[in-house]
Write a protein that holds these residues in place. Structure first.
Motif, PDB file in Angstrom:
ATOM      1  N   SER A 127      33.902 -14.456  25.466  1.00  0.00           N
ATOM      2  CA  SER A 127      34.605 -13.248  25.928  1.00  0.00           C
ATOM      3  C   SER A 127      33.576 -11.891  25.454  1.00  0.00           C
ATOM      4  O   SER A 127      32.733 -12.150  24.505  1.00  0.00           O
ATOM      5  CB  SER A 127      35.867 -12.970  25.171  1.00  0.00           C
ATOM      6  OG  SER A 127      35.814 -12.769  23.725  1.00  0.00           O
ATOM      7  N   TRP A 128      33.593 -10.910  26.368  1.00  0.00           N
ATOM      8  CA  TRP A 128      32.939  -9.623  25.970  1.00  0.00           C
ATOM      9  C   TRP A 128      32.925  -9.412  24.281  1.00  0.00           C
ATOM     10  O   TRP A 128      32.202  -9.059  23.739  1.00  0.00           O
ATOM     11  CB  TRP A 128      33.152  -8.390  26.876  1.00  0.00           C
ATOM     12  CG  TRP A 128      32.537  -7.545  26.220  1.00  0.00           C
ATOM     13  CD1 TRP A 128      33.082  -6.113  26.170  1.00  0.00           C
ATOM     14  CD2 TRP A 128      31.006  -7.217  25.895  1.00  0.00           C
ATOM     15  NE1 TRP A 128      31.994  -5.367  25.568  1.00  0.00           N
ATOM     16  CE2 TRP A 128      30.664  -5.975  25.410  1.00  0.00           C
ATOM     17  CE3 TRP A 128      30.116  -8.195  25.911  1.00  0.00           C
ATOM     18  CZ2 TRP A 128      29.622  -5.406  25.306  1.00  0.00           C
ATOM     19  CZ3 TRP A 128      28.482  -7.651  25.695  1.00  0.00           C
ATOM     20  CH2 TRP A 128      28.636  -6.170  25.282  1.00  0.00           C
ATOM     21  N   GLU A 129      34.472  -9.138  23.970  1.00  0.00           N
ATOM     22  CA  GLU A 129      34.759  -8.821  22.501  1.00  0.00           C
ATOM     23  C   GLU A 129      34.129  -9.877  21.351  1.00  0.00           C
ATOM     24  O   GLU A 129      33.199  -9.499  20.583  1.00  0.00           O
ATOM     25  CB  GLU A 129      36.175  -8.861  22.321  1.00  0.00           C
ATOM     26  CG  GLU A 129      36.544  -8.632  20.658  1.00  0.00           C
ATOM     27  CD  GLU A 129      36.246  -7.315  20.280  1.00  0.00           C
ATOM     28  OE1 GLU A 129      36.249  -7.055  19.185  1.00  0.00           O
ATOM     29  OE2 GLU A 129      36.232  -6.472  21.237  1.00  0.00           O
ATOM     30  N   LYS A 130      34.091 -11.151  21.658  1.00  0.00           N
ATOM     31  CA  LYS A 130      33.107 -12.026  20.938  1.00  0.00           C
ATOM     32  C   LYS A 130      31.712 -11.843  20.881  1.00  0.00           C
ATOM     33  O   LYS A 130      31.179 -11.907  20.061  1.00  0.00           O
ATOM     34  CB  LYS A 130      33.833 -13.429  21.404  1.00  0.00           C
ATOM     35  CG  LYS A 130      33.073 -14.605  20.385  1.00  0.00           C
ATOM     36  CD  LYS A 130      33.608 -16.199  20.941  1.00  0.00           C
ATOM     37  CE  LYS A 130      32.938 -17.233  19.954  1.00  0.00           C
ATOM     38  NZ  LYS A 130      32.966 -17.196  18.696  1.00  0.00           N
ATOM     39  N   PHE A 157      36.231  -3.641  21.200  1.00  0.00           N
ATOM     40  CA  PHE A 157      36.298  -3.128  22.383  1.00  0.00           C
ATOM     41  C   PHE A 157      37.748  -3.386  22.893  1.00  0.00           C
ATOM     42  O   PHE A 157      38.000  -3.018  24.033  1.00  0.00           O
ATOM     43  CB  PHE A 157      35.231  -3.890  23.524  1.00  0.00           C
ATOM     44  CG  PHE A 157      33.915  -3.320  23.343  1.00  0.00           C
ATOM     45  CD1 PHE A 157      33.736  -2.376  24.317  1.00  0.00           C
ATOM     46  CD2 PHE A 157      32.860  -3.999  22.491  1.00  0.00           C
ATOM     47  CE1 PHE A 157      32.292  -1.777  24.334  1.00  0.00           C
ATOM     48  CE2 PHE A 157      31.432  -3.344  22.840  1.00  0.00           C
ATOM     49  CZ  PHE A 157      31.436  -2.282  23.352  1.00  0.00           C
ATOM     50  N   GLU A 158      38.527  -3.809  21.987  1.00  0.00           N
ATOM     51  CA  GLU A 158      39.883  -4.079  22.203  1.00  0.00           C
ATOM     52  C   GLU A 158      40.775  -3.608  21.124  1.00  0.00           C
ATOM     53  O   GLU A 158      40.527  -3.705  20.057  1.00  0.00           O
ATOM     54  CB  GLU A 158      40.174  -5.456  22.796  1.00  0.00           C
ATOM     55  CG  GLU A 158      39.934  -6.652  21.822  1.00  0.00           C
ATOM     56  CD  GLU A 158      40.123  -7.994  22.180  1.00  0.00           C
ATOM     57  OE1 GLU A 158      40.288  -8.266  23.454  1.00  0.00           O
ATOM     58  OE2 GLU A 158      39.945  -9.029  21.466  1.00  0.00           O
ATOM     59  N   PHE A 187      43.721  -0.651  24.612  1.00  0.00           N
ATOM     60  CA  PHE A 187      43.048  -1.526  25.437  1.00  0.00           C
ATOM     61  C   PHE A 187      43.377  -2.795  25.153  1.00  0.00           C
ATOM     62  O   PHE A 187      43.120  -3.610  24.153  1.00  0.00           O
ATOM     63  CB  PHE A 187      41.550  -1.003  25.383  1.00  0.00           C
ATOM     64  CG  PHE A 187      41.161   0.284  25.674  1.00  0.00           C
ATOM     65  CD1 PHE A 187      41.345   0.701  26.887  1.00  0.00           C
ATOM     66  CD2 PHE A 187      40.866   1.137  24.581  1.00  0.00           C
ATOM     67  CE1 PHE A 187      40.933   1.963  27.404  1.00  0.00           C
ATOM     68  CE2 PHE A 187      40.149   2.462  25.076  1.00  0.00           C
ATOM     69  CZ  PHE A 187      40.437   2.898  26.164  1.00  0.00           C
ATOM     70  N   ALA A 188      44.044  -3.561  26.064  1.00  0.00           N
ATOM     71  CA  ALA A 188      44.387  -4.920  26.010  1.00  0.00           C
ATOM     72  C   ALA A 188      43.216  -5.859  26.330  1.00  0.00           C
ATOM     73  O   ALA A 188      43.161  -7.161  25.719  1.00  0.00           O
ATOM     74  CB  ALA A 188      45.494  -5.165  26.871  1.00  0.00           C
TER      75      ALA A 188
END
Length: 354
Positions: free
Chosen positions: A175-178, A195-196, A221-222
């Protein structure tokens, strides 16, 4: 007695830091901006400031650990991650994105086969900024069409960054967050950045404000999006800017792409302004010819949150400020003057012509 009186006067006089804090507070009041965080680095020394209120009409003061929306400042984080993956052979900057994976939202157009990561990072994809409101419920399924021919002119595009993010997620199976956590936040010690939405941000998140100074909301932001959902502090983002300016984590040739103009940022359909000769675009960041030397810069705008940064690589200086106000961009020129010295810096004039 005279000595005692002189000592008392000395003790009562504000320190330079206190005087600067007062100057910043006065500027916020003048421009109707409730609160701000700021980080200024020169060489190895960093000064941070937390000024004003987290929410107008309450006693909630902005603290060093208050969480602000950084909006499009997250695009620079995404660019940095893309360049790191390029260095490791995961991403080819000049390979068409459609050869990595299909992009269902993109409507059929043979010109789309020319869109690459480099064109995303330099805003020459020909895509619109947004096909629909990215905070709306139907945006992530809205049809996406090219607005201009790729590489024909400069057109700022959040949609391009979303497409590049999806490509990076596909290539890494993360994922982008990871990805952002592994490539940026953890290595640089950015402990208050995501980012979330994180449960740990509750009670520390600043509230947005409209142009009249009225509170709006705290967005949670979910889903993480590099184009707009960055939540951070000025202190954390200042750490990122130091790494960016030094090219840390990148091969030297790749780091140079962050500071070397890739195009003249000639905007699609916009008449040239007096600021245009001073502004160009590199891989993920703006480049400005300023009175203080070449500068890297970017802005963030989520409507009720606005932020800005500028780096002077030649002087080893950087400045980032985050505000919880629709009026935040009005601070830019004065902030640059206070910390960097007299201008011109050209960025606000260039943005005003958008």
């Amino acid at each position: 007695m005279k000595l005692i009186f002189a000592l008392l006067l000395l003790l009562a006089a504000p320190t330079p830091a206190q005087a600067q804090q007062a100057e910043l507070a006065a500027l916020l009041q003048k421009e109707n901006v409730p609160g701000m965080q700021l980080a200024y680095t020169k060489g190895k020394a960093t000064k941070t400031y937390a000024v004003g209120l987290s929410k107008a009409g309450t006693p909630q003061a902005v603290a060093a650990t208050s969480i602000f929306q950084a909006a499009s400042l997250g695009k620079v984080v995404l660019a940095y991650v893309a360049l790191r993956l390029h260095d490791r052979g995961v991403l080819d900057l000049d390979k068409p994105l459609l050869t990595y994976a299909p992009y269902p939202r993109l409507q059929p157009d043979p010109r789309a086969a020319r869109i690459t990561a480099r064109r995303v990072l330099t805003h020459t994809t020909g895509l619109p900024n947004w096909a629909d409101n990215p905070l709306g419920p139907s945006w992530d399924t809205s049809p996406l069409r090219l607005k201009y021919a790729p590489d024909s002119c400069w057109n700022y595009s959040g949609e391009g960054y979303v497409w590049l993010q999806k490509t990076l997620e596909h290539l890494t199976c993360k994922s982008w967050e990871k990805l952002a956590r592994e490539e940026v936040f953890q290595p640089l010690g950015m402990k208050n950045t995501s980012f979330e939405w994180q449960a740990r941000f509750a009670g520390r998140a600043a509230t947005g404000h409209d142009a009249q100074g009225q509170p709006t909301e705290i967005r949670q932001f979910a889903a993480p999006y590099g184009a707009y959902s960055l939540l951070t502090t000025a202190t954390d983002y200042g750490l990122f800017l130091q790494a960016l300016a030094a090219g840390r984590g990148l091969k030297p040739a790749t780091a140079r792409q962050l500071a070397t103009p890739a195009n003249a940022a000639d905007r699609c359909g916009t008449p040239a302004s007096p600021a245009d000769p001073a502004i160009a675009w590199a891989c993920g960041v703006g480049v400005a010819a300023t009175s203080q030397g070449p500068a890297l810069w970017h802005w963030g705008d989520n409507g009720d949150f606005k932020g800005f940064f500028m780096v002077l690589p030649g002087k080893k200086e950087s400045l980032v400020f985050l505000t919880n106000s629709a009026n935040g961009a009005k601070l830019t020129d004065e902030m640059l003057r206070i910390f960097f010295g007299p201008g011109p810096y050209w960025t606000t004039q260039w943005l005003a012509a958008e």
